[in-house]
Each structure stands twice: as C-alpha cells, then as structure tokens.
Design a protein around this motif. Structure first.
Motif, PDB file in Angstrom:
ATOM      1  N   ARG A 689       7.636  18.143  43.984  1.00  0.00           N
ATOM      2  CA  ARG A 689       7.752  17.714  45.245  1.00  0.00           C
ATOM      3  C   ARG A 689       9.290  17.887  45.589  1.00  0.00           C
ATOM      4  O   ARG A 689       9.670  18.232  46.728  1.00  0.00           O
ATOM      5  N   SER A 690      10.158  17.288  44.784  1.00  0.00           N
ATOM      6  CA  SER A 690      11.465  17.289  44.826  1.00  0.00           C
ATOM      7  C   SER A 690      12.257  18.708  45.277  1.00  0.00           C
ATOM      8  O   SER A 690      13.042  18.929  46.234  1.00  0.00           O
ATOM      9  N   THR A 691      11.667  19.635  44.466  1.00  0.00           N
ATOM     10  CA  THR A 691      12.013  21.140  44.608  1.00  0.00           C
ATOM     11  C   THR A 691      11.747  21.351  45.961  1.00  0.00           C
ATOM     12  O   THR A 691      12.768  22.223  46.780  1.00  0.00           O
ATOM     13  N   PHE A 692      10.581  21.415  46.626  1.00  0.00           N
ATOM     14  CA  PHE A 692      10.259  21.788  47.963  1.00  0.00           C
ATOM     15  C   PHE A 692      10.811  20.947  49.055  1.00  0.00           C
ATOM     16  O   PHE A 692      11.361  21.418  50.033  1.00  0.00           O
ATOM     17  N   THR A 693      11.244  19.841  48.882  1.00  0.00           N
ATOM     18  CA  THR A 693      11.850  19.019  49.706  1.00  0.00           C
ATOM     19  C   THR A 693      13.279  19.579  49.924  1.00  0.00           C
ATOM     20  O   THR A 693      13.601  19.725  51.068  1.00  0.00           O
ATOM     21  N   SER A 694      13.908  19.806  48.827  1.00  0.00           N
ATOM     22  CA  SER A 694      15.256  20.362  49.091  1.00  0.00           C
ATOM     23  C   SER A 694      15.397  21.658  49.815  1.00  0.00           C
ATOM     24  O   SER A 694      16.187  22.052  50.354  1.00  0.00           O
ATOM     25  N   LEU A 695      14.366  22.741  49.345  1.00  0.00           N
ATOM     26  CA  LEU A 695      14.266  23.784  49.953  1.00  0.00           C
ATOM     27  C   LEU A 695      13.981  23.864  51.383  1.00  0.00           C
ATOM     28  O   LEU A 695      14.679  24.417  52.340  1.00  0.00           O
ATOM     29  N   ILE A 696      12.889  22.983  51.902  1.00  0.00           N
ATOM     30  CA  ILE A 696      12.577  23.025  53.345  1.00  0.00           C
ATOM     31  C   ILE A 696      13.653  22.442  54.192  1.00  0.00           C
ATOM     32  O   ILE A 696      13.929  22.925  55.081  1.00  0.00           O
ATOM     33  N   ASN A 697      14.221  21.370  53.452  1.00  0.00           N
ATOM     34  CA  ASN A 697      15.378  20.571  54.375  1.00  0.00           C
ATOM     35  C   ASN A 697      16.586  21.443  54.411  1.00  0.00           C
ATOM     36  O   ASN A 697      17.172  21.715  55.504  1.00  0.00           O
ATOM     37  N   GLY A 698      16.832  22.282  53.339  1.00  0.00           N
ATOM     38  CA  GLY A 698      17.849  23.403  53.416  1.00  0.00           C
ATOM     39  C   GLY A 698      17.674  24.565  54.351  1.00  0.00           C
ATOM     40  O   GLY A 698      18.640  24.659  55.135  1.00  0.00           O
ATOM     41  N   PHE A 699      16.599  24.978  54.363  1.00  0.00           N
ATOM     42  CA  PHE A 699      16.235  26.173  55.455  1.00  0.00           C
ATOM     43  C   PHE A 699      16.247  25.386  56.882  1.00  0.00           C
ATOM     44  O   PHE A 699      16.715  26.205  58.041  1.00  0.00           O
ATOM     45  N   VAL A 700      15.631  24.508  56.990  1.00  0.00           N
ATOM     46  CA  VAL A 700      15.715  23.715  58.417  1.00  0.00           C
ATOM     47  C   VAL A 700      17.149  23.535  58.752  1.00  0.00           C
ATOM     48  O   VAL A 700      17.547  24.009  60.083  1.00  0.00           O
ATOM     49  N   SER A 701      18.046  23.015  57.956  1.00  0.00           N
ATOM     50  CA  SER A 701      19.419  22.861  58.343  1.00  0.00           C
ATOM     51  C   SER A 701      19.941  24.200  58.720  1.00  0.00           C
ATOM     52  O   SER A 701      20.941  24.216  59.493  1.00  0.00           O
TER      53      SER A 701
END
Length: 726
Positions: A689-701
């Motif tokens: 879950r931590s992997t996907f949280t970082s990637l999604i938040n990164g792309f959203v930013s």
C-alpha cells in the motif's frame, strides 16, 4: 448366688491387673519404660474401684447386655486397657467393647496406652484398617513422642495377646502419612528394643524415602537393616537401585548390584528397567543399550517398559530416526507399542515442528490399536496452537472429545493460548467459559495466558476485570501476572498505572526480575522520560539485578529517539566494559540516532565499528542509512548502499525500494520513481500500500492524473483499498 457375691468371689480369685509380672516374649526381650506403682492406700482403693468397674463392663458384654451410659463416663485410659487385657482370649468381646466406647462415648480421652491396647485387639481381629486409624490418631496426638508410643505398644503387647504385625503396621502408617523422618525414628526405637519389623515394612520405609529423594537417609536405614537381618529380597534391591538412580548415582547402583549378588540376591527385569530408564533420562543412550544387551545375556527379555524407556530417551535427545528403528524392533520381537511409546515419538515430532511425521505417527497409533490419551492430543493441539492453525487445533480438540476424553486445564490453557496469541480473544474467552461450566478450575497459568492475550489486543479494562476475578477466586497472581499487566500499560503509555502495579507486586513480596524492570524502562523510554528510565536501571542494580543487553539496548534506543546521542554512547561504553556484547538491534538504534541527528557520515563510518565487534549490518541498517541519504538528496550514495547490500548477500526488500521510491516522488522525479517500481517488480518484490500511496501522490502533485489513475487501478487489482492518505 447374687451378682455381688459372684463378683466378690471372682475378685478374690484374681490378682489386680497392675500387679501382673513383667512379660517376656520367646527369644525376644523388650525394654519398656511404663512405670508401675501401687504403694499407697488410696491407690489400693482406686484399684479396687477400677477392678469393680472392669468386671461390671465385662459381665454386661459377655451377656450381650447394653452397658449403662454412666459406666462409660467412669472409664479412664487405665480401666479401658484393663478391659482389653481381660479380653485377650475373647476377641469378639474386646471388639464389642472398643466399638461400644467409640459409639457411646466418642469424646473419651485416650492415652497412648489405651489406644495401643485397642490397636492390638483390632490387629488380632484382622481389622487392619480400623487399627491403622487408631495408630494415625496416636501419632497425631499432641505431645505424644515416638518413645511414648513405642513403649505403649510394647507395654500392651502381651497383655492384649497381639502379634508382631502391629509393629509393621506402625511403621507403614508413618510412611503412608508421609511422616518419613518419624518413621525412621520409630524404626530405630523398635530396633533398640529388640523388635525387628518384617522385610516388607522395611521395604515400605525405604521406598518412601526413595520417592521423596532422601537418598542418604535411605542408605542409612539400609545399612542398619543389613546388620540385623539376612532376609533381604529382590524388592529391597530394586528399591535401593531406584534410590541411587533418582540421585543420579547410576554407577553406584551398579556397584550395589554386585554387593547384593554376593548376598545371593540377583537383579531381575525391574532392576534393569530402572537402570535403563535412568541412563535414558540423563541422555546416556549407549549405556542404556548396553544394559539391554546385558539383560539378554542373563536370559531376561526386554519388556514393553524397557523399550519405552529407550524410545523416550532417544526422542528427548534428538535421535528420532533411531527411536523409530527401536519401534520397528519392538514389533519384530512381538511386542505391541502402546500409547506411551507413540507419545514419546509424537511429542518429539511436535517439538521439531514436523507436522507431517506427527500426523503419520498419530494415524499409525490408531491403526495399531493404541488409544490416544490427553498427552497425545495436547501435543498435536499444542503444535497447531503454536503455529496459529486454529482450524486444525479445534479439529483435534473436537476429535478428542468425540473419543470420550475430558479436557483438563492443560488442554484448555493450550487452546486459550492459541486463540490469544493470534488475536481471537472472543474465542479464548469462550474456552474459559467452557472450563468454568465443566468445573475445571482456572489456575494462574491459564489466567496469565488470557491476560497476555487481552493486553496484546490493548483490552486493558477487560484485563483489569479478569485480574480482579482471579484474586476473588483465590488464585494468587504471580510475578508473570504483574509483568504482563505492567507491559500492557507501558505499551499504552499509562506509566502511573504501570508503577502502581509494580508497587503492588513489591507489597505481595513478589520480586521483580530483569524482565519486569526492562518492561518499565521501555515504557518510560517510549514516553521520553529518560531520567525515570535511568533511575529504574539504578534501582535494579541496587537490588543485585544485573542489566542485560535488552536493558542497555532499550535505554540507548530511547536516547537516540530523543536526540541524545552522546548519552547513548556513554551507555554503549558502560555495556562493553561490563562484557555485554552489542547485537544488531542496539547497533541499528545508534545508526538511526546518527541519521536523526543529521550525522550520516558518522552513521556510515559506524558500519566498520559494528563489523569490528562481529555484528554484521542487516537490511534494517542499510535501509536506515539509505533513507537518511535519500532525504539529503544524496542519491548516488544511497544507490551505492543498495549495491553494497547486494554484495553482502542482503536482498533489498520492499522497505528499501519504498524508501528510495518515496523520496523520488517527493522530489518530483517521477521517471526515476517509476524505474524503481519496475525494478522492484522485476526483483520479485511485491509492492504494498505504501508503494502505491507514494506513486499516486507523486503523480498527482505533478498533475499527471493519467499515471496516477493507472497506479490506482493497479493497486485495486492487487487487493489494496484506498485510504485517507490518497
């Protein structure tokens, strides 16, 4: 002729009882210390009155008439004994008298002399159980010494027409009452008075001393026996061999066998089984096999008990395959393995977590007609409880019940432990309710198991209620109870309640150990109260409880978390000076301390210091440093550390990848983050879950919603549900 004239003529024809000549037994001489004095006129009058009472009672008894109640209340121990002496040739009347007094005058105050007389009559009448009850009453009388009791038995021996079995029963009663020291004293007093009890009574005494491990006293009694008698037998030999073996003096037991052979008493199968069992218990299996061969040389075939001792010894010493070979040999020799045989194998399989073999043994046991017992089931249930396979644990439990076995507190505690350890507290409490319903009382171990489960699940109110129930039911909390509750409150951060429990523990004279202190120290470190944590460390030292590596590791971690690295290293030096070697957990705390203080170079240099102490960095060490360097945007050194990990055969894990990937995302370097994700997948590491949280938040930013939704869909496919961090 009237009753009174009959009585007078009878009295004229008889001497008073207390004027009888001192008795002697053929070929024996007893010394008795019972004084006899009839010098005064008052004594003569008292004697006449007592004799009249004795004759009235005897007259009524012999005619089958009931004795007037007022006659019973005139009785005293002396007249009671006189009546019995007059009945020495009429045991039926003597028994009637004893029973009448017991029924109509239950509060009659006996002396050792009157009880002795009754014992003699009852033994002669073959009422051994009743005689033994009176002997017990004698030996429990307040103020009655062994000398008084022995002399009373001797003083009434001939008067009441008894036999020497009384003295056997006397010694045996002490043994059965577990008054072994008193039994030895009685045995010696009888010897001094030239009374030799039977060899069976001697064996009973030796066996009792052996059972409680009084080896030296047993040997003394044996030495006293052999100076007076020649009728030692195989039972005597086996008892003494068992005594030596229980004391770990097996070679001395073998020497004793040679002594006994010189007396014409030879070892039998029981002797060899005892020796084999002793060798097996101490792990000297080869000596056990040697004794088995010696048995065969003497034409004694090993029995089921012999083989069971060998199988048990082999299993307990880790020789399972060899134990299976002995099992096959048993069967070839026509012996059927029993439940005990299979239990030894089953327990060892479960201890080694070999579930396949354990279930094979269980099934073989059933197919050979050996019925599993509570030990069999508790072993298998315990294994599944330990590994958390709760369904199979319950399956075997139900099978046990269907076979008519009633679970005991051990089985229930295993079930409760299985449920509690794996978070199924409701089921654990249900088992506890079943225990209570079946009338199986919970002991301190069961309560501690439940308390541990409740505390692990942070159910401290329920834990307090259970603790109060425990006390109300008279189950005394032990040091483990308090330590468990203290740990629960420390984890919660409620240090006041933890300290109250600690004080209560001290008030109950339950001495805390290093585990208790470490628990409290960890609690104060968690809440950042390092001064109180150090005070506890000083308190344990003042009570001669030495801090261990956990104590030092906990304190150092606390100081590192608070940024007090110099204090942590002072403790490091103190620990090393005391000869306590650091471990990887302690080293990782210090590496973390360096990183939190921004001293990454020193943290990197510390790796060499670790290795010089024989402590090799693990994934946690490298992940901590990698995280530190990534936060400082020192990507090159972070990747160097990853390469170094791989060279040291440490496989980067999900934490390693997540640390690097998350920092790339925070820096907006999404191409590199995506590359790390693909490398992670290629390396066989599953994203979390931590992997996907970082990637999604990164792309959203970066306002790249297309890629953000792509990873969102991928996350859903892998079974992760979005949370508030998105």
């Amino acid at each position: 002729m009237t009753f009174l004239s009959l009585l007078r003529s009878s009295m004229a024809a008889k001497q008073p009882f207390l004027h009888c000549k001192k008795f002697t037994l053929p070929r024996r001489s007893f010394s008795s210390q019972i004084p006899i004095s009839c010098s005064s006129t008052n004594s003569q009058q008292s004697l006449s009155s007592d004799s009249f009472l004795v004759e009235k009672i005897l007259w009524a008894l012999k005619r089958g008439q009931s004795i007037n109640t007022h006659l019973f209340y005139q009785l005293n121990p002396s007249t009671y004994t006189q009546v019995l002496s007059q009945c020495r040739n009429d045991l039926h009347t003597g028994q009637k008298f004893i029973d009448s007094v017991a029924l109509n005058y239950p509060n009659f105050k006996h002396s050792s002399l009157s009880l002795s007389g009754a014992v003699h009559v009852l033994v002669s009448s073959k009422r051994i159980s009743d005689a033994q009850s009176l002997i017990l009453r004698m030996i429990r009388r307040s103020g009655a010494s062994r000398i008084e009791i022995v002399d009373s038995l001797l003083g009434t021996y001939e008067k009441c027409g008894s036999n020497l079995y009384v003295f056997d029963l006397f010694v045996r009663t002490y043994v059965q009452a577990r008054k072994f020291r008193e039994a030895v004293e009685a045995f010696r007093l009888l010897n001094l008075r030239n009374i030799d009890v039977s060899i069976n009574a001697c064996n009973s005494l030796l066996g009792g001393l052996g059972r409680i491990g009084w080896v030296d006293l047993a040997r003394e009694v044996f030495d006293e026996m052999i100076t007076r008698r020649t009728d030692l037998n195989a039972y005597t030999l086996n008892i003494m061999v068992n005594v030596f073996c229980k004391d770990g003096k097996i070679e001395r037991a073998k020497g004793f066998l040679i002594e006994m052979e010189e007396r014409g008493i030879f070892a039998d199968i029981v002797t060899y089984n005892t020796l084999i069992n002793a060798y097996s218990r101490e792990g000297n299996i080869e000596k056990g096999f040697e004794m088995m061969r010696l048995m065969r040389d003497k034409n004694l075939e090993p029995s089921l008990l012999t083989y069971n001792s060998i199988v048990n010894g082999l299993c307990k010493n880790g020789h399972y395959a060899r134990a299976k070979g002995v099992l096959n040999e048993m069967v070839q020799n026509g012996l059927c393995p029993d439940t005990t045989t299979y239990n030894s194998l089953l327990v060892e399989c479960c201890r080694k977590d070999n579930v396949v073999e354990a279930e094979a043994i269980f099934n073989e046991m059933l197919s050979h007609g050996a019925t599993p017992d509570l030990i069999s089931y508790s072993s298998v249930i315990g294994y599944f409880s330990r590994i958390g396979d709760l369904d199979r644990m319950i399956g075997y439990y139900k099978d046990m019940q269907s076979n008519g076995l009633i679970p005991d507190k051990i089985v229930y505690t295993i079930l409760i432990g299985g449920f509690s350890r794996h978070g199924a507290i409701a089921e654990a409490m249900n088992v506890r309710d079943e225990m209570v319903t079946r009338g199986c009382q919970l002991d301190v171990v069961t309560y501690n198991t439940l308390l541990n489960g409740l505390c692990k699940e942070h159910m401290l109110c329920e834990a307090d209620a259970l603790f109060n129930e425990m006390v109300e039911r008279g189950v005394f909390p032990d040091f483990c109870t308090y330590t468990t509750l203290i740990n629960g409150y420390c984890k919660k951060g409620d240090m006041d309640r933890a300290l109250n429990l600690f004080e209560s523990m001290l008030q109950r004279n339950l001495n805390p150990d290093v585990v208790t202190y470490n628990t409290l120290i960890d609690g104060f470190c968690r809440v950042g109260e390092m001064g109180r944590a150090i005070n506890l460390r000083d308190d344990m030292i003042s009570k001669k409880i030495n801090p261990n590596y956990i104590t030092y590791g906990t304190l150092m971690n606390g100081f590192c978390n608070g940024g007090y690295l110099s204090d942590a290293f002072k403790l490091w030096n103190e620990m090393v000076d005391k000869g306590i070697e650091p471990n990887i957990v302690i080293c990782n705390s210090l590496v973390k301390g360096y990183c939190r203080n921004g001293e990454l170079d020193k943290g990197f240099e510390f790796l060499s210091k670790m290795k010089s102490r024989g402590v090799h960095p693990d994934c946690v060490t490298y992940n901590t440093l990698i995280h530190g360097f990534m936060k400082e945007e020192n990507v090159d050194l972070a990747f160097d550390l990853v390469n170094r990990m791989e060279k040291e055969n440490l496989v980067p894990d999900s934490v390693t990848y997540n640390v690097i990937l998350d920092q790339f995302c925070k820096l907006g370097r999404m191409q590199e983050a995506d590359m790390m994700y693909r490398k992670m997948i290629k390396g066989g590491i599953s994203p979390d879950r931590s992997t996907f949280t970082s990637l999604i938040n990164g792309f959203v930013s970066q306002e790249n919603l297309k890629e953000a939704f792509r990873f969102h869909d991928e996350m859903l496919k892998r079974g992760f549900v979005p949370d508030d961090k998105f």
